[in-house]
Every structure is written in structure tokens, then in C-alpha cells.
Design an enzyme around this catalytic site. Structure first.
Site, PDB file in Angstrom:
ATOM      1  N   ARG A 234     -37.915 139.271  -6.532  1.00  0.00           N
ATOM      2  CA  ARG A 234     -37.572 139.104  -5.124  1.00  0.00           C
ATOM      3  C   ARG A 234     -38.860 138.952  -4.315  1.00  0.00           C
ATOM      4  NH1 ARG A 234     -33.498 137.581  -6.373  1.00  0.00           N
ATOM      5  NH2 ARG A 234     -31.375 138.254  -5.858  1.00  0.00           N
ATOM      6  N   ASP A 258     -41.940 132.503  -8.156  1.00  0.00           N
ATOM      7  CA  ASP A 258     -40.675 131.767  -8.112  1.00  0.00           C
ATOM      8  C   ASP A 258     -39.878 132.188  -6.890  1.00  0.00           C
ATOM      9  OD1 ASP A 258     -38.692 129.948  -9.342  1.00  0.00           O
ATOM     10  OD2 ASP A 258     -37.489 131.766  -9.539  1.00  0.00           O
ATOM     11  N   GLU A 263     -38.671 132.966   2.094  1.00  0.00           N
ATOM     12  CA  GLU A 263     -38.144 131.735   1.519  1.00  0.00           C
ATOM     13  C   GLU A 263     -36.831 131.269   2.133  1.00  0.00           C
ATOM     14  OE1 GLU A 263     -35.516 132.598  -2.370  1.00  0.00           O
ATOM     15  OE2 GLU A 263     -37.571 133.349  -2.577  1.00  0.00           O
ATOM     16  N   HIS A 297     -37.499 129.183  -6.555  1.00  0.00           N
ATOM     17  CA  HIS A 297     -36.412 130.083  -6.946  1.00  0.00           C
ATOM     18  C   HIS A 297     -35.497 129.398  -7.971  1.00  0.00           C
ATOM     19  CE1 HIS A 297     -34.271 133.873  -5.312  1.00  0.00           C
ATOM     20  NE2 HIS A 297     -33.903 133.667  -6.558  1.00  0.00           N
TER      21      HIS A 297
END
Length: 335
Positions: A234, A258, A263, A297
Site C-alpha cells: 500500500r 507498484d 495514487e 498498481h
């Protein structure tokens, strides 16, 4: 049942929509994030299907409740974007996908690590233009290196075993140590011990109220100079300002992300043809660093993972819609 599917992407059309239709559902696909501003897109739906960056805070839940929607299916495992208490107070029911393909995320973390370490992304760029020199492409053997893993649930456990397959010495931190990993040679330690002794640190833990900015200026300073940080968990686990400062000073050698703490408004969209480009200067700076690798992600994005997500999401929608009192077993039930 009419279901408003927010943050819909190509893979949702390919994997989720067919299963929903087979189950007699009517999916209404919406590329926009679910937010208080977009909540009225769900008008006329019986349920909503949300993703990891959708806003399921109190304001959005109030909007859904006003539309008569009581069922929320999260097609992801993380649920820190849902205000559980407020949903319960409104009599809403929610479920998530507790497991789909933990191998997918663990393997993506390995891909990020090895890309950063062996500079394969730069080698690919060079050879495409005819440059076969080896300048600045040296990495290190993962074998016999110390790899620290924070969080040894299903995903973290697989990553630990993969690293052991490389020959790495694996250290782990988790409030619930895995006896099988311990028997296989994984050493459990506290955060200080893990950070101070690990050449690579990989985050595999959920986001909770207590671990926001777990990686910050203080914890980064405890890592060996030049270490690598991998985050496939996260974004808010990492204080991005502190991360930038550590990269600037050389205290942190490289980072692979990632996920990113801001985000939500940026990921899962194409900004390449828009005026001004990506609307986050800090994220742009990170993507332009040679020692930072950012993916959007996508760690979960395998055919096996997508199939598991779609099957569980449809099952959750069916159970939540017919079982308001929660009598039917549903491992992913949140409210």
C-alpha cells in the site's frame, strides 16, 4: 441485479463482465473513480462494485445510501478505503476478495527487484538502439544477501520462499510468525533488526491505522546505505517525501513502487496525451529517476489473479444481495 462497476478497465470487461452476465447481473461499466462527486453515476443500480482507489468514505456512502444502494463489492483485497463503521451504521453490506493469486503479487515484487538490480530496463532501451555496451549495468548476486520482508501473510510467505530459492538470507517481521517459514529457515525479528541488517526490504503488509508511513526518515536511516526498497503493498506505508530525501542523499540506493501514497487520482488512467501530463509533480520526479522503478498498481494483474477476483466478486454480490443478516458464510465479508 444491476451493478455499477467503478474504475472499470479493460481487464474488467474481459474477466468480470462475462461472469456477471452468466450470473444474471447487468453490469454498468464506469471508468471514473467512485467519489462523492461521481456517486450519482450509480443511480438506478442495486449494488456497486468498487476497486482499490475508489473512495468509500462517509460522504460517498451517504450518497450511495440516498440512492437506495446497500451492497458494495470490493474487487480487491485491501479495504482501507472503506469506512466500515459508517457503512454499518447505514445498514450497508460490503465484501472484498481476501485472496485471489498471492503468487501474482509476490512474483511481481521479484520482477521489480531484479529489474532494478540488473538494470534490464536500461539494457532493453540500449540494445533497441544498437548500444551493446555494459557501462553502468552491474548488479549484485541476490544469493547470500539479506532480504527483509515486512508482512508474511500469503503473499509475503511466497516472496520469502522465492528469495530463499535465490539463496538469500531472509529476515521477516510479522505479529504472527509463520511456523512453516521458521522451519524453512526464515528468521523473524523486530523492525529495527530487520531494517539494519537487510540489503533489500520488501513491504508485504496491509495498511492499518498504526503503520501509515512505516517507512519514514527515521526508519530509512536505519537501513544499510544503498539498500533497495520494494513496495507492492500500500502506498501510504511509505512517506514519499522521506523517500525522495533518502534517494537524494544516497542513503537509499533504489526503490521500486507498484503503489504510491497519492495514487488515487492518478493511477489507472492514461495521461500521456493530456495537457500538462501527470498531475502530480512528485510522482513525475520519481518516475524520472534512474534508480526508481514505478509500475501502476499492476502486481495483481495475471490471468489467474483476474479470474480469482472476478469469481469471488460475483459470489460476494450474490450473497450480499440475498443475505442482509449475514447468515451465509462469506470469507470476504467486511460489513
Amino acid at each position: 441485479m444491476k451493478v455499477a462497476v467503478f474504475s472499470a478497465q479493460q481487464h474488467d470487461h474481459e474477466h468480470l463482465v462475462p461472469l456477471m452476465r452468466e450470473a444474471g447481473m447487468e453490469p454498468v461499466m464506469d471508468e471514473r473513480r467512485l467519489t462523492p462527486e461521481s456517486v450519482n453515476d450509480a443511480a438506478g443500480a442495486d449494488a456497486v462494485c468498487a476497486f482499490t482507489n475508489d473512495d468509500l468514505g462517509a460522504a460517498t456512502l451517504d450518497g450511495l445510501h440516498a440512492l437506495g444502494i446497500r451492497v458494495i463489492a470490493l474487487r480487491c483485497s485491501g479495504h482501507d478505503n472503506l469506512d466500515h463503521e459508517h457503512a454499518a451504521s447505514l445498514g450497508m453490506r460490503a465484501g472484498r476478495v481476501p485472496a485471489y493469486s498471492p503468487s501474482a503479487i509476490a512474483e511481481h515484487a521479484v520482477a521489480l527487484l531484479m529489474t532494478l538490480n540488473r538494470h534490464t530496463h536500461f539494457a532493453w532501451q540500449r540494445t533497441r538502439r544498437g548500444d551493446f555496451r555494459l557501462n553502468h549495468l552491474a548488479g549484485f548476486d541476490v544469493a547470500q544477501r539479506n532480504v527483509g520482508v515486512i508482512g508474511t501473510g500469503k503473499i509475503g510467505a511466497i516472496f520469502c520462499r522465492i528469495m530463499q530459492g535465490f539463496g538469500a538470507r531472509v529476515r521477516a517481521m510479522d505479529p504472527y510468525p509463520d511456523p512453516e517459514l521458521q522451519a524453512a529457515g526464515v528468521t523473524y525479528t523486530d523492525l529495527d533488526g530487520l531494517l539494519s541488517e537487510s540489503n533489500v526490504v520488501c513491504l508485504m503488509c496491509p495498511l492499518t491505522r498504526d503503520n501509515r508511513h512505516l517507512i519514514n526518515a527515521d526508519t530509512l536511516a536505519r537501513m544499510p546505505r544503498g539498500a533497495i526498497l520494494i513496495n507492492t503493498a500500500r502506498g501510504p506505508l511509505v512517506d514519499t517525501d522521506a523517500l525522495e530525501a533518502a534517494l537524494d542523499s544516497g542513503q537509499l540506493g533504489a526503490a521500486a513502487l507498484d503503489v504510491y501514497e497519492d495514487e488515487g487520482p492518478v493511477f489507472f488512467r492514461d495521461w500521456s496525451g493530456t495537457e500538462g501530463g501527470v498531475p502530480d509533480e512528485r510522482l513525475v520526479r520519481l518516475t524520472q529517476r534512474d534508480n526508481v522503478l514505478v509500475t501502476g498498481h499492476q502486481a495483481f494483474l495475471t490471468h489467474e489473479g483476474l479470474t480469482g477476483i472476478a469469481e469471488t466478486t460475483v459470489r460476494n454480490l450474490q450473497v450480499l444481495s440475498r443475505d442482509p443478516e449475514g447468515h451465509e458464510e462469506l470469507p470476504g465479508r467486511l460489513v
